[in-house]
Design an enzyme around this catalytic site. Structure first.
Site, PDB file in Angstrom:
ATOM      1  N   ASP A  21       0.832  -1.212   0.000  1.00  0.00           N
ATOM      2  CA  ASP A  21       0.000   0.000   0.000  1.00  0.00           C
ATOM      3  C   ASP A  21       0.867   1.264   0.000  1.00  0.00           C
ATOM      4  OD1 ASP A  21      -2.284   1.502   0.062  1.00  0.00           O
ATOM      5  OD2 ASP A  21      -2.685   1.212   2.198  1.00  0.00           O
ATOM      6  N   ASN A  69     -10.647  -2.913  -6.156  1.00  0.00           N
ATOM      7  CA  ASN A  69      -9.843  -2.013  -7.007  1.00  0.00           C
ATOM      8  C   ASN A  69     -10.479  -1.775  -8.389  1.00  0.00           C
ATOM      9  OD1 ASN A  69      -6.574  -3.115  -5.772  1.00  0.00           O
ATOM     10  ND2 ASN A  69      -7.846  -1.385  -5.129  1.00  0.00           N
TER      11      ASN A  69
HETATM   12  C1  FPP Z   1      -1.778   0.202  -3.358  1.00  0.00           C
HETATM   13  O1  FPP Z   1      -1.347   1.520  -3.397  1.00  0.00           O
HETATM   14  C2  FPP Z   1      -1.295  -0.577  -4.488  1.00  0.00           C
HETATM   15  C3  FPP Z   1      -2.079  -1.188  -5.432  1.00  0.00           C
HETATM   16  C4  FPP Z   1      -3.549  -1.128  -5.438  1.00  0.00           C
HETATM   17  C5  FPP Z   1      -1.519  -1.972  -6.522  1.00  0.00           C
HETATM   18  C6  FPP Z   1      -0.225  -2.664  -6.276  1.00  0.00           C
HETATM   19  C7  FPP Z   1       0.437  -2.813  -7.570  1.00  0.00           C
HETATM   20  C8  FPP Z   1       1.771  -2.734  -7.800  1.00  0.00           C
HETATM   21  C9  FPP Z   1       2.772  -2.635  -6.730  1.00  0.00           C
HETATM   22  C10 FPP Z   1       2.283  -2.756  -9.182  1.00  0.00           C
HETATM   23  C11 FPP Z   1       2.041  -3.959 -10.011  1.00  0.00           C
HETATM   24  C12 FPP Z   1       2.225  -5.257  -9.334  1.00  0.00           C
HETATM   25  C13 FPP Z   1       2.906  -6.322  -9.793  1.00  0.00           C
HETATM   26  C14 FPP Z   1       2.775  -7.599  -9.044  1.00  0.00           C
HETATM   27  C15 FPP Z   1       3.783  -6.298 -10.952  1.00  0.00           C
HETATM   28  P1  FPP Z   1      -2.468   2.640  -3.500  1.00  0.00           P
HETATM   29  O2  FPP Z   1      -2.654   2.966  -4.933  1.00  0.00           O
HETATM   30  O3  FPP Z   1      -3.695   2.198  -2.793  1.00  0.00           O
HETATM   31  O4  FPP Z   1      -1.777   3.812  -2.736  1.00  0.00           O
HETATM   32  P2  FPP Z   1      -2.488   4.942  -1.848  1.00  0.00           P
HETATM   33  O5  FPP Z   1      -3.185   4.227  -0.729  1.00  0.00           O
HETATM   34  O6  FPP Z   1      -1.339   5.765  -1.380  1.00  0.00           O
HETATM   35  O7  FPP Z   1      -3.411   5.678  -2.754  1.00  0.00           O
END
Ligand code: FPP
Length: 246
Positions: A21, A69
């Site tokens: 996250d 998501n």
């Molecule tokens: C959460 O951060 C992250 C995600 C919803 C996606 C995770 C994806 C990756 C790390 C990239 C692709 C993955 C792979 C396995 C290649 P957020 O967007 O919720 O952050 P925030 O809470 O700060 O808005």
């Protein structure tokens, strides 16, 4: 480096799960768009996967895309899907070189065809690898998973394959996406949030939880070692008393 040697001298978790996250906030704090955070998040995925394999962790499960998501802006969903495809293409050799098997958990039929096909290709190509299994949770939600389990077991009862009195924890385990995985030992969540967000709710019944303020793109090997060191200091009693354990 010292911490790495130290954790290798104590029992390691067999199965680590991570809620990655903070990509969005990481990007925002740099005045950049969310996609920039996700791109940098893939770099942290790479280092964490390599580091876990090197340490001897058997299973690593990453929460890459939840059922919730899908509700994000269309463009962000598209970016994440494209990142998945490019990462799968780019990292296939690294997975082979490191003898890592790829597996997916979740409602993966709902992924765009291109993602599904690339994912299936890498899963098939790495299926004989045995050093570590990397489980990507994609279109995954615990409630969705448990709903599927109830439906499947319900069908089996209807068709006289299972009788209701026979249902126990092991039957439920056999119907989860995680049916072939060991229990989660350590669950890590980055970015300072302290919640589970519909991730592996059944499977983490006795996992140790570790929260760090570090945003996912900044999650380093050192942060991973700290999480494992914290896990190794805990006494896992599984409902028993300390005295019983000794
Ligand atoms: C959460 O951060 C992250 C995600 C919803 C996606 C995770 C994806 C990756 C790390 C990239 C692709 C993955 C792979 C396995 C290649 P957020 O967007 O919720 O952050 P925030 O809470 O700060 O808005």
């Amino acid at each position: 480096m010292n911490l790495e040697i130290d954790i290798l001298n104590h029992p390691l978790p067999k199965h680590i799960a991570i809620i990655m996250d903070g990509n969005g906030r990481w990007a925002k704090s740099r005045g950049r768009i969310r996609a920039f955070g996700h791109e940098n998040g893939t770099k942290a995925v790479r280092t964490t996967v390599e580091s876990c394999a090197k340490l001897g962790i058997e299973h690593l499960t990453l929460y890459a895309f939840s059922t919730e998501n899908w509700k994000r802006p269309k463009l962000e969903v598209k970016t994440l899907m494209q990142l998945l495809i490019s990462s799968l293409k780019k990292e296939m050799n690294t997975l082979q070189k490191n003898n890592i098997r790829l597996n997916a958990i979740g409602n993966i039929e709902t992924l765009p065809k291109k993602v599904f096909d690339e994912l299936s290709h890498v899963i098939e190509a790495t299926k004989m690898n045995s050093r570590m299994t990397l489980n990507l949770a994609l279109s995954y939600g615990s409630r969705d998973e448990l709903t599927h389990v109830v439906k499947e077991i319900g069908e089996k009862i209807k068709n006289n394959i299972i009788s209701p009195e026979k249902i126990d924890e092991s039957i439920i385990n056999q119907h989860l996406y995680t049916r072939n995985l060991p229990e989660v030992d350590l669950l890590i969540r980055t970015s300072g949030e302290q919640r589970l967000s519909n991730f592996l709710l059944w499977q983490i019944a006795y996992a140790e939880l570790y929260f760090t303020k570090v945003f996912w793109p900044d999650f380093s090997n050192e942060d991973l070692y700290k999480a494992i060191a914290s896990y190794q200091k805990r006494e896992r009693r599984f409902g028993k008393t300390s005295e019983q354990l000794n």
